[in-house]
Design a protein around this motif. Sequence first.
Motif, PDB file in Angstrom:
ATOM      1  N   SER A 191       0.327  -2.068   4.750  1.00 32.08           N
ATOM      2  CA  SER A 191       0.656  -3.140   6.246  1.00 32.08           C
ATOM      3  C   SER A 191       1.647  -3.853   5.582  1.00 32.08           C
TER       4      SER A 191
ATOM      5  N   LYS B 244       6.038   1.303  12.816  1.00 30.23           N
ATOM      6  CA  LYS B 244       5.221   1.571  11.648  1.00 30.23           C
ATOM      7  C   LYS B 244       5.032   3.099  11.332  1.00 30.23           C
ATOM      8  N   SER B 245       5.971   3.700  12.068  1.00 26.76           N
ATOM      9  CA  SER B 245       5.818   5.387  11.790  1.00 26.76           C
ATOM     10  C   SER B 245       5.857   5.933  10.622  1.00 26.76           C
TER      11      SER B 245
ATOM     12  N   GLN C  17      -3.437  -2.151   0.144  1.00 32.11           N
ATOM     13  CA  GLN C  17      -4.870  -2.200  -0.142  1.00 32.11           C
ATOM     14  C   GLN C  17      -5.704  -1.287  -0.920  1.00 32.11           C
TER      15      GLN C  17
ATOM     16  N   LEU D  97       4.622   4.533   7.623  1.00 34.93           N
ATOM     17  CA  LEU D  97       3.248   3.992   6.923  1.00 34.93           C
ATOM     18  C   LEU D  97       2.412   5.258   6.465  1.00 34.93           C
TER      19      LEU D  97
ATOM     20  N   SER E 282      -0.786   5.438   5.177  1.00 37.07           N
ATOM     21  CA  SER E 282      -2.364   5.302   5.535  1.00 37.07           C
ATOM     22  C   SER E 282      -2.536   3.929   5.829  1.00 37.07           C
ATOM     23  N   ASP E 283      -3.715   3.755   6.339  1.00 36.26           N
ATOM     24  CA  ASP E 283      -3.899   2.384   6.828  1.00 36.26           C
ATOM     25  C   ASP E 283      -4.253   1.341   5.918  1.00 36.26           C
ATOM     26  N   ARG E 284      -4.112   1.851   4.669  1.00 35.57           N
ATOM     27  CA  ARG E 284      -4.025   0.893   3.608  1.00 35.57           C
ATOM     28  C   ARG E 284      -2.687   0.075   3.425  1.00 35.57           C
TER      29      ARG E 284
END
Lengths: 113, 114
Positions: A66, A57-58, A80, A60, A62-64
């Motif tokens: 997935s 997942k390196s 998101q 991505l 931001s945490d928005r």
Amino acid sequence: GAGVSQSPSNKVTEKGKDVELRCDPISGHTALYWYRQRLGQGLEFLIYFQGNSAPDKSGLPSDRFSAERTGGSVSTLTIQRTQQEDSAVYLCASSLPTLHTQYFGPGTRLTVL
Amino acid sequence: SQQGEEDPQALSIQEGENATMNCSYKTSINNLQWYRQNSGRGLVHLILIRSNEREKHSGRLRVTLDTSKKSSSLLITASRAADTASYFCATRTDGGTSYGKLTFGQGTILTVHP
């Protein structure tokens, strides 16, 4: 089946909404990749699935962002609370694990208003 | 950040001429690949050259790789209007957790005038 397919081909959404992008890889391909391409730019790696291994997942941003891959086949990329800077073409690719050629889908063009 | 960097950013030539695009990269690689993209959508794989190879041919395409300079070039001979597209180099790293992914350059926009 033919090649990698992606849906939708185009998605227009409002800032703050969630979106889901789908990728159907070539049957038998155990490796699946997501990339993002902003207008006039190269491809940015987002995430990589290989068989049952933990995904890489390196990339991505931001945490928005997935992604999941169910049953080792279809993958969904979820963004998101979309922002305008998320506007881009999202490309999916698949490959056999022992070969190095990636086969790309036509992409989903995401526009965040 | 993008590992591969291509030059020129844009190239405009006449049909029948040769087109040369260059790519430089920073880290050790397993292989380097060239892809073509029409109209900003899906990419098509053109050719792959492994780190222990120096030159490879496929039809009108010729790719060279110089690992000491960390650079590659793509030559398209006798270009056609249908070759008009964006061309990207992509590197696959040499093992480790990033083994599966490709790192793309910014691309060269090639325009071939009839």
